[in-house]
Design a protein around this motif. Structure first.
Motif, PDB file in Angstrom:
ATOM      1  N   GLY A  39      20.736 126.024 -36.575  1.00 15.64           N
ATOM      2  CA  GLY A  39      21.133 127.252 -35.875  1.00 15.64           C
ATOM      3  C   GLY A  39      22.579 127.665 -36.022  1.00 15.64           C
ATOM      4  N   ALA A  40      23.310 127.076 -36.979  1.00 12.73           N
ATOM      5  CA  ALA A  40      24.720 127.469 -37.156  1.00 12.73           C
ATOM      6  C   ALA A  40      24.819 128.889 -37.706  1.00 12.73           C
ATOM      7  N   ASP A  41      25.748 129.662 -37.178  1.00 14.86           N
ATOM      8  CA  ASP A  41      26.058 130.999 -37.710  1.00 14.86           C
ATOM      9  C   ASP A  41      27.301 130.942 -38.589  1.00 14.86           C
ATOM     10  N   TRP A  42      28.268 130.153 -38.151  1.00 18.40           N
ATOM     11  CA  TRP A  42      29.488 129.907 -38.912  1.00 18.40           C
ATOM     12  C   TRP A  42      29.500 128.430 -39.279  1.00 18.40           C
ATOM     13  N   TRP A  83      32.071 132.953 -28.935  1.00 19.37           N
ATOM     14  CA  TRP A  83      31.276 131.995 -29.700  1.00 19.37           C
ATOM     15  C   TRP A  83      31.245 130.648 -28.990  1.00 19.37           C
ATOM     16  N   PHE A  84      30.293 129.810 -29.420  1.00 17.99           N
ATOM     17  CA  PHE A  84      30.286 128.383 -29.077  1.00 17.99           C
ATOM     18  C   PHE A  84      30.902 127.633 -30.256  1.00 17.99           C
ATOM     19  N   HIS A  85      31.909 126.811 -30.022  1.00 21.16           N
ATOM     20  CA  HIS A  85      32.534 126.021 -31.090  1.00 21.16           C
ATOM     21  C   HIS A  85      32.061 124.571 -30.971  1.00 21.16           C
ATOM     22  N   LEU A  92      19.686 127.323 -26.071  1.00 19.74           N
ATOM     23  CA  LEU A  92      20.157 127.895 -24.800  1.00 19.74           C
ATOM     24  C   LEU A  92      21.281 128.905 -24.983  1.00 19.74           C
ATOM     25  N   ALA A  93      21.999 128.805 -26.105  1.00 18.29           N
ATOM     26  CA  ALA A  93      23.177 129.661 -26.310  1.00 18.29           C
ATOM     27  C   ALA A  93      22.762 131.089 -26.650  1.00 18.29           C
ATOM     28  N   GLU A  94      23.462 132.050 -26.057  1.00 18.24           N
ATOM     29  CA  GLU A  94      23.184 133.464 -26.330  1.00 18.24           C
ATOM     30  C   GLU A  94      24.281 134.086 -27.182  1.00 18.24           C
ATOM     31  N   LYS A  95      25.097 133.247 -27.788  1.00 19.50           N
ATOM     32  CA  LYS A  95      26.204 133.721 -28.628  1.00 19.50           C
ATOM     33  C   LYS A  95      26.209 132.909 -29.920  1.00 19.50           C
ATOM     34  N   PRO A  96      26.920 133.393 -30.960  1.00 21.39           N
ATOM     35  CA  PRO A  96      26.928 132.663 -32.228  1.00 21.39           C
ATOM     36  C   PRO A  96      27.446 131.227 -32.097  1.00 21.39           C
ATOM     37  N   LEU A  97      26.916 130.342 -32.939  1.00 24.71           N
ATOM     38  CA  LEU A  97      27.405 128.963 -33.013  1.00 24.71           C
ATOM     39  C   LEU A  97      28.377 128.833 -34.182  1.00 24.71           C
ATOM     40  N   MET A 116      32.673 122.803 -27.303  1.00 20.66           N
ATOM     41  CA  MET A 116      31.658 122.176 -26.468  1.00 20.66           C
ATOM     42  C   MET A 116      31.884 120.673 -26.328  1.00 20.66           C
ATOM     43  N   LEU A 117      32.779 120.090 -27.142  1.00 19.25           N
ATOM     44  CA  LEU A 117      33.042 118.653 -27.060  1.00 19.25           C
ATOM     45  C   LEU A 117      33.601 118.279 -25.690  1.00 19.25           C
ATOM     46  N   SER A 118      34.221 119.243 -25.010  1.00 20.38           N
ATOM     47  CA  SER A 118      34.789 118.969 -23.682  1.00 20.38           C
ATOM     48  C   SER A 118      33.798 119.266 -22.564  1.00 20.38           C
ATOM     49  N   ALA A 119      32.601 119.713 -22.909  1.00 19.33           N
ATOM     50  CA  ALA A 119      31.589 119.998 -21.891  1.00 19.33           C
ATOM     51  C   ALA A 119      31.084 118.685 -21.296  1.00 19.33           C
ATOM     52  N   ASP A 120      30.382 118.792 -20.183  1.00 20.73           N
ATOM     53  CA  ASP A 120      29.754 117.625 -19.555  1.00 20.73           C
ATOM     54  C   ASP A 120      28.356 117.480 -20.167  1.00 20.73           C
ATOM     55  N   PHE A 121      28.177 116.448 -21.013  1.00 17.49           N
ATOM     56  CA  PHE A 121      26.906 116.324 -21.738  1.00 17.49           C
ATOM     57  C   PHE A 121      25.743 115.928 -20.828  1.00 17.49           C
ATOM     58  N   GLY A 122      26.060 115.485 -19.627  1.00 20.47           N
ATOM     59  CA  GLY A 122      25.003 115.246 -18.639  1.00 20.47           C
ATOM     60  C   GLY A 122      24.545 116.530 -17.969  1.00 20.47           C
ATOM     61  N   ASN A 123      25.354 117.556 -18.122  1.00 17.05           N
ATOM     62  CA  ASN A 123      25.027 118.871 -17.536  1.00 17.05           C
ATOM     63  C   ASN A 123      25.223 119.958 -18.587  1.00 17.05           C
ATOM     64  N   LEU A 124      24.732 119.668 -19.783  1.00 21.11           N
ATOM     65  CA  LEU A 124      25.026 120.552 -20.907  1.00 21.11           C
ATOM     66  C   LEU A 124      24.473 121.963 -20.689  1.00 21.11           C
ATOM     67  N   SER A 125      23.254 122.059 -20.125  1.00 25.82           N
ATOM     68  CA  SER A 125      22.678 123.400 -19.959  1.00 25.82           C
ATOM     69  C   SER A 125      23.508 124.217 -18.969  1.00 25.82           C
TER      70      SER A 125
END
Ligand code: ZN
Length: 218
Positions: A75-78, A23-25, A50-55, A1-10
């Motif tokens: 909310g961390a799973d791993w 997963w979300f890393h 917002l995430a529907e998969k493990p973190l 997620m570090l490469s996501a656009d944090f202004g449009n995170l959702s």
């Protein structure tokens, strides 16, 4: 997620929800263990909502044992800690497992996999860093392939269920050899988020796993 656009995170989280990603890393950097600072607990909580998969939370921080409960609450799973950042690794691994999270240990490029021999049966995952953590846009380190093969032998040899995850420089060019060498989980940031179609980029990586499974069954 570090490469996501944090202004449009959702928007980017929705993309990952829709995609075939498992997963979300989340890369947590403290500016001490690695030069960069990324983001902390409030952002992890926001992603969780917002995430529907493990973190899958990768702590690139010194003294990670101080924050195990906080990341569970966020909310961390791993939860993965760095071998190089911890003195009492066995203790931290069990601290994570006792909080009902799955425990991973990450290795920097210079750290040999043989150092994990005694902790491996306790681990749910080993993360091989295929670039130096905390610096952007680096080239994939080829020696990572040899480390993955060796680790795979160690995992099978001790009857461990630990998954092998690879983080850094994963793209369409490097991924096939990583899967071939024994990687179970590929972390991909830039390659996915900079793609014209991030979902198609994820699909391409997932197909490598599909092929590997078909080969195993044949
Ligand atoms: Zn990571």
């Amino acid at each position: 997620m570090l490469s996501a656009d944090f202004g449009n995170l959702s928007r980017d989280i929705e993309m990952v929800n829709r995609s075939r990603a498992d997963w979300f890393h989340l890369d947590i950097m403290d500016g001490v263990f690695v030069p960069n600072i990324s983001f902390g607990l409030p952002v992890v909580k926001a992603i969780r909502s917002l995430a529907e998969k493990p973190l899958d939370v990768h702590l690139m921080i010194t003294g990670p044992e101080r924050y195990v409960s906080d990341f569970k609450k966020a909310g961390a799973d791993w939860l993965t800690v760095h071998y190089e950042a911890v003195t009492h690794l066995h203790r931290v691994v069990w601290q994570i497992k006792n909080e009902d999270m799955l425990a991973g240990v990450a290795l920097n490029p210079h750290t040999p996999v043989s150092l994990l021999e005694d902790i491996l049966p306790d681990l749910d995952m080993v993360l091989i860093m295929s670039v130096n953590p905390g610096f952007g846009g680096q080239k994939f380190i080829q020696n990572s392939l040899r480390k993955i093969s060796k680790l795979k032998e160690m995992v099978l040899g001790c009857g461990s269920d630990a998954l092998i995850e690879v983080d850094g420089g994963v793209d369409a060019l490097t991924a096939p050899a990583l899967v071939e060498a024994g990687a179970d989980i590929l972390v991909s940031g830039n390659y996915v988020f900079k793609a014209a179609s991030p979902e198609a980029a994820i699909e391409g990586l997932k197909e490598l796993g599909d092929e590997e499974e078909a080969d195993d069954e044949a």
